[in-house]
Motif scaffolding. Structure first.
Motif, mmCIF file in Angstrom:
data_model
loop_
_atom_site.group_PDB
_atom_site.id
_atom_site.type_symbol
_atom_site.label_atom_id
_atom_site.label_comp_id
_atom_site.label_asym_id
_atom_site.label_seq_id
_atom_site.Cartn_x
_atom_site.Cartn_y
_atom_site.Cartn_z
ATOM 1 N N MET A 14 52.707 38.797 34.390
ATOM 2 C CA MET A 14 52.647 39.001 35.847
ATOM 3 C C MET A 14 52.544 40.482 36.178
ATOM 4 N N PHE A 15 52.888 41.318 35.221
ATOM 5 C CA PHE A 15 52.737 42.758 35.440
ATOM 6 C C PHE A 15 51.274 43.167 35.250
ATOM 7 N N GLY A 16 50.673 42.623 34.178
ATOM 8 C CA GLY A 16 49.251 42.871 33.961
ATOM 9 C C GLY A 16 48.398 42.341 35.111
ATOM 10 N N MET A 17 48.811 41.195 35.673
ATOM 11 C CA MET A 17 48.045 40.607 36.797
ATOM 12 C C MET A 17 47.941 41.582 37.954
ATOM 13 N N ARG A 18 49.016 42.345 38.175
ATOM 14 C CA ARG A 18 49.018 43.336 39.262
ATOM 15 C C ARG A 18 47.858 44.316 39.104
ATOM 16 N N THR A 19 47.737 44.814 37.887
ATOM 17 C CA THR A 19 46.749 45.863 37.645
ATOM 18 C C THR A 19 45.336 45.297 37.713
ATOM 19 N N ARG A 20 45.178 44.066 37.182
ATOM 20 C CA ARG A 20 43.870 43.400 37.284
ATOM 21 C C ARG A 20 43.472 43.265 38.750
ATOM 22 N N ILE A 21 44.410 42.775 39.565
ATOM 23 C CA ILE A 21 44.123 42.568 41.001
ATOM 24 C C ILE A 21 43.793 43.895 41.677
ATOM 25 N N ALA A 22 44.598 44.918 41.382
ATOM 26 C CA ALA A 22 44.380 46.227 42.022
ATOM 27 C C ALA A 22 42.977 46.748 41.688
ATOM 28 N N LEU A 23 42.572 46.609 40.429
ATOM 29 C CA LEU A 23 41.231 47.068 40.026
ATOM 30 C C LEU A 23 40.153 46.244 40.724
ATOM 31 N N GLU A 24 40.351 44.918 40.780
ATOM 32 C CA GLU A 24 39.370 44.044 41.442
ATOM 33 C C GLU A 24 39.259 44.380 42.929
ATOM 34 N N GLU A 25 40.404 44.617 43.570
ATOM 35 C CA GLU A 25 40.399 44.947 45.004
ATOM 36 C C GLU A 25 39.551 46.188 45.282
ATOM 37 N N LYS A 26 39.579 47.120 44.334
ATOM 38 C CA LYS A 26 38.837 48.368 44.528
ATOM 39 C C LYS A 26 37.434 48.296 43.910
ATOM 40 N N ASN A 27 37.073 47.117 43.420
ATOM 41 C CA ASN A 27 35.768 46.951 42.767
ATOM 42 C C ASN A 27 35.541 47.918 41.613
ATOM 43 N N VAL A 28 36.597 48.158 40.859
ATOM 44 C CA VAL A 28 36.475 49.036 39.693
ATOM 45 C C VAL A 28 36.162 48.163 38.470
ATOM 46 N N LYS A 29 35.074 48.446 37.816
ATOM 47 C CA LYS A 29 34.720 47.701 36.594
ATOM 48 C C LYS A 29 35.624 48.183 35.464
ATOM 49 N N PHE A 30 36.136 47.223 34.705
ATOM 50 C CA PHE A 30 37.000 47.633 33.591
ATOM 51 C C PHE A 30 36.817 46.727 32.387
ATOM 52 N N ASP A 31 37.158 47.313 31.267
ATOM 53 C CA ASP A 31 37.049 46.623 29.993
ATOM 54 C C ASP A 31 38.428 46.041 29.660
ATOM 55 N N TYR A 32 38.543 44.721 29.744
ATOM 56 C CA TYR A 32 39.831 44.053 29.506
ATOM 57 C C TYR A 32 40.025 43.844 28.006
ATOM 58 N N LYS A 33 41.108 44.382 27.468
ATOM 59 C CA LYS A 33 41.370 44.184 26.034
ATOM 60 C C LYS A 33 42.685 43.419 25.852
ATOM 61 N N GLU A 34 42.547 42.136 25.517
ATOM 62 C CA GLU A 34 43.714 41.282 25.299
ATOM 63 C C GLU A 34 44.515 41.790 24.094
ATOM 64 N N GLN A 35 45.826 41.855 24.243
ATOM 65 C CA GLN A 35 46.690 42.369 23.180
ATOM 66 C C GLN A 35 47.546 41.261 22.561
ATOM 67 N N ASP A 36 47.800 41.391 21.280
ATOM 68 C CA ASP A 36 48.721 40.496 20.592
ATOM 69 C C ASP A 36 50.074 41.213 20.539
ATOM 70 N N LEU A 37 51.023 40.730 21.352
ATOM 71 C CA LEU A 37 52.303 41.448 21.445
ATOM 72 C C LEU A 37 53.195 41.248 20.227
ATOM 73 N N TRP A 38 52.813 40.290 19.374
ATOM 74 C CA TRP A 38 53.587 40.061 18.157
ATOM 75 C C TRP A 38 52.988 40.802 16.958
ATOM 76 N N ASN A 39 51.893 41.474 17.226
ATOM 77 C CA ASN A 39 51.256 42.286 16.187
ATOM 78 C C ASN A 39 50.506 43.390 16.939
ATOM 79 N N LYS A 40 51.271 44.390 17.344
ATOM 80 C CA LYS A 40 50.749 45.381 18.292
ATOM 81 C C LYS A 40 49.636 46.245 17.691
#
Lengths: 219, 219
Positions: A14-40
């Motif tokens: 839900m923290f990452g969702m904030r940043t995704r939404i903020a970027l989308e609201e501003k129409n900023v293109k971004f490269d989303y890189k999914e992370q494995d939190l159990w193998n950082k």
């Protein structure tokens, strides 16, 4: 020069969702890189050496950590037509107060709901509802926490909304019965394109919750 | 119309110290109202109904809660010559990151040092030193965390410095041995008029600590 924007994230956050939404609201293109939190990954460890947590926003090679700070950063770098924060210092302070409230008072109880057992779990549920009621009182009859404008507090809270169904099914209660205005707010928010794009299906999260408990060693 | 500024505070609070310093730095006259946290005043309950905590900054009748938010508010309302936060969004985000770090990583261990027993107390001391080392690495050879300028992070941390002696005497260790640069920074900060006016004597805090333990029911 175009901006290079990378987001290190993990889909149910839900923290990452904030940043995704903020970027989308501003129409900023971004490269989303999914992370494995159990193998950082080495990039996560390098970009957030202090907390080693997602989300990390990387703008032209430089990392910005902590989602509420990212929302403000995005608002400052890409001001555009719809600022997330009001320009009046008092109103800004109030928005930040509620952002801080969500981080410090809402997140903890949600962890107890799905991560604790027995009495502690029940206490978490009770506390969670109480905190949502406080937020609902702040929302009142406004369209958004930001009044007529979808803003900082809305972005800070809406990710939690995508988890409500999982908590409800897991603990057998209804947020809507307790906080109908808050649910109506959530339904308004998820009509926004930025939110639709950024929030996973509630059903997917509901299915994910038992897996998360297992991963963390609760079951 | 002159500004009416009131601060609801409690003298040993490192959070309250932040707001006192911020107001002094901007030469804002304020009415300091000492609060009894064991018998909360109606003004405190009315002005901070959510958390019921000090410090509360009341500006022309309107309350601003949470000390880091107060520092930003003061910086925005009374910009003056020395802004607390840099104007560059990336540098601003970094300063806020460290402010958040101090609240979420430094305060907790200090509570364990004086409020816990045995192993937990020892863990608190270890964690506290580790967090100070992280801060010292961030400080590096700069005069202040804000570079040449005393700013947001300096204000956020310096209140803790006034408690170091109490922790050291209580747990028999030396912050200076662990973090000499941080102590040198603290000594520089306490030469500022705003800081001298706002920080209580370390000795007074050292004497107060056993009383606090008693008040809270630890001893």
């Amino acid at each position: 020069m175009g901006d290079e924007v990378i987001l290190l994230d993990y889909w149910p956050s839900m923290f990452g969702m904030r940043t995704r939404i903020a970027l989308e609201e501003k129409n900023v293109k971004f490269d989303y890189k999914e992370q494995d939190l159990w193998n950082k990954s080495s990039i996560l460890l390098e970009m957030n050496p202090v907390h080693k947590k997602i989300p990390v926003l990387i703008h032209n090679g430089k990392p910005i950590c902590e989602s509420l700070i990212q929302i403000e950063y995005i608002d400052e770098v890409w001001p555009g037509k719809n600022p997330f924060l009001p320009s009046d210092p008092y109103q800004r302070a109030q928005a930040k107060f509620w952002g801080d409230f969500i981080d410090n008072k809402v997140y903890g109880p949600t962890r107890l709901i799905w991560g604790a057992k027995g009495e502690e779990q029940e206490a978490g549920k009770k506390e969670f509802i109480e905190m949502l009621r406080t937020l609902e009182a702040e929302l009142g009859d406004k369209v958004y926490f930001g009044g007529e404008t979808f803003g900082y507090v809305d972005i800070a809270l809406i990710g939690f909304y995508s988890w409500f169904e999982a908590y409800e099914k897991f603990r057998n209660f209804s947020v809507e019965e307790e906080c109908p205005k808050l649910i109506a707010w959530g339904k308004r928010c998820v009509k926004r394109e930025s939110v639709v794009k950024s929030l996973p299906d509630s059903e997917k999260i509901t299915k994910f919750l038992p897996q998360l408990r297992e991963k963390i060693g609760i079951e």
